[in-house]
Design an enzyme around this catalytic site. Structure first.
Site, PDB file in Angstrom:
ATOM      1  N   GLY A 141       6.974  -0.324   2.044  1.00 28.87           N
ATOM      2  CA  GLY A 141       5.377  -0.132   1.962  1.00 28.87           C
ATOM      3  C   GLY A 141       4.858  -0.102   3.398  1.00 28.87           C
ATOM      4  CB  CYS A 200      11.538  -0.308   4.778  1.00 29.31           C
ATOM      5  SG  CYS A 200      10.331   0.256   6.093  1.00 29.31           S
ATOM      6  CE1 TYR A 201       5.104  -5.919   3.596  1.00 32.42           C
ATOM      7  CE2 TYR A 201       6.077  -6.072   1.400  1.00 32.42           C
ATOM      8  CZ  TYR A 201       5.251  -6.706   2.379  1.00 32.42           C
ATOM      9  OH  TYR A 201       4.648  -7.481   2.154  1.00 32.42           O
ATOM     10  CG  HIS A 239      12.758   4.654   3.886  1.00 34.25           C
ATOM     11  ND1 HIS A 239      11.634   4.188   2.771  1.00 34.25           N
ATOM     12  CD2 HIS A 239      11.821   4.054   5.070  1.00 34.25           C
ATOM     13  CE1 HIS A 239      10.867   3.415   3.477  1.00 34.25           C
ATOM     14  NE2 HIS A 239      10.922   3.500   4.792  1.00 34.25           N
ATOM     15  CD  GLU A 258      13.235   5.373  -0.112  1.00 33.62           C
ATOM     16  OE1 GLU A 258      14.394   4.881   0.361  1.00 33.62           O
ATOM     17  OE2 GLU A 258      12.222   4.870   0.240  1.00 33.62           O
ATOM     18  CG  ASP A 310       3.732  17.514 -18.226  1.00 35.01           C
ATOM     19  OD1 ASP A 310       4.809  17.937 -17.971  1.00 35.01           O
ATOM     20  OD2 ASP A 310       3.109  17.084 -17.248  1.00 35.01           O
ATOM     21  CE  LYS A 342       5.256  19.635 -14.768  1.00 35.94           C
ATOM     22  NZ  LYS A 342       3.850  19.177 -15.378  1.00 35.94           N
TER      23      LYS A 342
END
Ligand code: XMP
Length: 593
Positions: A54, A81-82, A169, A171, A225, A372
């Protein structure tokens, strides 16, 4: 749907939570995002908890705080991280302002060779960091695992409790072995396996329960969608309990209506009514200039048409009809980026009237848990044709948000100190900077090649970063120097929609011809209300690459493609200037309004 043994990502802000959840799902485990403040009681059933990064400092009085009791649940926890800072503070360690702030690619060293070798991760690797604070004292029971030059405690763990913390990070794709690190954490959790295939099998039961003996009426735009949601509802509930409505708003792409009809015919789907409401929509938008006002009016108009048609067809709520929507996961949860994104643009499926129906239980959203790419995988599971499943996303308000409207020319006050020829444009567009929406000018660059070189691409990031006045940077692909801009006040009209439809069709054809369709995520084409002649307009090409549209990179198109697109666009009646948008998201948004 119930997901018992899943991995919960607590969202401490920013865009990280979505990235983490997607990566975890790619490991074959369901992952969902929850508010940072979620109580330990509510987290009891989770198989693992990930504390996201964050933007704030943990000592900021307004910074998000989790429930420290979650560390007593006996569930593995990973702090990023945060998330690592908050975990440290909550467990009695110390966080302080780092001597050196680290942003971007950073080398780390994994000290614990056992930790590294067992997981097939090398001891020296490059990771992606973005932090000011750092951990100066580990909480009791933790041992250090990784360090970097500027950060002594870049990774640490409490082995018995299965608590892990990384300053970097994992990710983001810039972190080497990041996916593997997340996969390793997932392995520590006792999570139930999850895949789109198994989801497809179970979603039918969920939908049957949710809809009960009611019937579903649903707007189908022809986009991925709503198409997948409609086909799924048809499959689960049967055609006689589902009714689709495709509304031609007059702001659809060229031949869209015909193509949609053909595609559904080929699928053997007959319960789709096609309604031409183009005159109604265009009339409602007369003299509307403000982007948010346009979105509200379009949203309302959809609802009115839907109401009228449902009355005509006698599909009443009191007779058991409910509304279906193709809303997907990033649009449904009300945390972090989504909270933020909602403020940036109002999506047509979240206007107040719909919100009210949702609260009353009259709305079903079969894709509300999916990203998606998962919707696409589900589409393929359902046997939808490849071309339909891999269509570029197209926004609900259609070309309506791509026809920039303005009553009068607006001029930037900032002057830019750059060596390349440039001209501020007399319009503004929406962007996302820092944590919020921006509405600022675009600036166009010019050179002899009429093509963006490395310097232009650098400027596309540095100008919005440095200037209060500009959030977009364009390359002019039709002129070598700035012509005099002739502004024509304009709102959405049938003729402007027609020009944009033709322009959009040209860009689409050229993109397909160049073999770029699959590598580009989305290619909006935008009409601006100024040209070099009275009543003339400009066209902006906006190809982007993205994964979930939360962040995006402007695409560097091959020169020959830009040349042929520009040439064909200039041959359209009324088109005077062509630009290519070089702005990434952030600071730009994908759409201009
Ligand atoms: P932005 O412009 O916010 O767009 O970067 C992100 C993605 O969302 C799509 N978009 C919409 N989709 N209704 C939709 O169904 C809307 O009102 C809407 N506005 C933006 C946009 O096309 C992009 O894929």
């Amino acid at each position: 749907m119930e997901h018992n043994k899943s991995i919960v990502v607590l969202d401490f802000g920013g865009q990280y939570a979505h990235l983490i959840a997607r990566r975890v799902r790619q490991c074959g485990v369901y992952s969902e995002i929850k508010d940072a403040e979620t109580s330990a009681e509510e987290l009891k059933g989770a198989a693992g908890i990930i504390l996201s990064g964050g933007p704030q400092s943990v000592y900021d009085p307004k910074s998000p705080q989790g429930d420290p009791a979650l560390f007593d649940l006996g569930i593995p926890v990973l702090g990023i991280c945060y998330g690592l800072h908050w975990m440290t503070k909550a467990l009695g360690g110390e966080v302080s302002e780092g001597k050196t702030k680290e942003y971007g690619k950073t080398k780390i060293h994994i000290e614990d060779s056992e930790w590294s070798e067992a997981d097939g991760i090398p001891q020296d690797l490059t990771v992606w960091m973005s932090h000011g604070d750092e951990v100066s004292k580990l909480p009791d029971g933790f041992t250090r695992v990784a360090t970097s030059d500027a950060c002594a405690n870049a990774g640490f763990t409490h082995k018995e409790k299965k608590f892990f913390a990384v300053q970097f990070h994992p990710e983001v794709t810039h972190t080497e072995y990041g996916e593997q690190m997340l996969a390793n954490f997932v392995k520590q959790c006792d999570a139930d396996p999850w895949s789109i295939k198994s989801y497809t099998e179970h979603i039918g039961e969920y939908l049957k329960k949710e809809v009960g003996d009611r019937k579903v009426f649903m707007l189908v735009s022809g986009g991925v969608d709503s198409t997948v949601a409609f086909v799924l509802l048809n499959k689960v509930l049967g055609e006689d309990r589902v009714q689709g409505l495709y509304v031609d708003t007059g702001m659809m792409r060229k031949d869209e209506t015909v193509q949609i009809k053909k595609a559904f015919d080929a699928l053997g789907i007959n319960n789709l009514r096609i309604e031409d409401a183009s005159e109604y929509f265009i009339k409602k938008l007369t003299e509307v200039y403000e982007p948010e006002a346009k979105r509200w009016i379009i949203g309302d108009a959809f609802l009115s048409v839907q109401k009228r048609v449902s009355e005509e067809m006698n599909l009443k709520m009191e007779d058991g009809w409910m509304l279906g929507q193709g809303t997907i996961y990033p649009d449904t949860i009300e945390t972090g980026e989504t909270k933020n994104a909602d403020k940036i643009k109002t999506h047509h499926n979240r206007i107040p009237e719909i919100q009210k129906m949702m609260e009353e239980g009259f709305v079903v959203e079969p894709l509300r848990e999916l990203y998606k790419d998962e919707v696409r995988a589900l589409g393929e599971e359902l046997g939808l044709p490849h071309d339909l499943v891999w269509r570029h996303p197209f926004p609900g308000p259609g070309l309506g948000v791509r026809i920039l409207c303005a009553k009068e020319a607006e001029h930037a006050t900032d002057t830019l100190d750059i060596s390349i020829a440039h001209a501020p444009l007399p319009i503004k567009s929406v962007g996302v900077q820092g944590d919020g929406r921006s509405y600022r000018h675009a600036v166009a660059l010019f050179n002899d090649q009429k093509f963006a070189n490395a310097e232009c691409w650098d400027l596309s990031t540095s100008i919005p970063n440095a200037s209060e006045d500009f959030n977009r940077v364009l390359m002019c692909t039709s002129h070598t120097s700035a012509p005099e801009f002739v502004f024509s006040p304009g709102y959405i009209t049938a003729s402007r929609a027609e020009i944009l439809r033709d322009a959009d069709a040209i860009a689409h054809e050229e993109m397909v011809k160049a073999g770029l369709y699959e590598s580009i995520w989305q290619f909006p084409v935008v009409l601006l209300p100024f040209g070099t002649t009275e009543g003339g307009v400009s066209i902006v090409l906006r190809p982007v690459e993205s994964q979930e549209a939360m962040t995006a990179n402007a695409v560097d198109l091959p020169k020959e493609v830009v040349v042929s697109m520009t040439k064909r666009l200039l041959s359209l009646d009324g088109v005077d200037i062509v630009f290519q948008d070089l702005t990434h998201k952030p600071p730009g948004t994908i759409e201009w309004e």
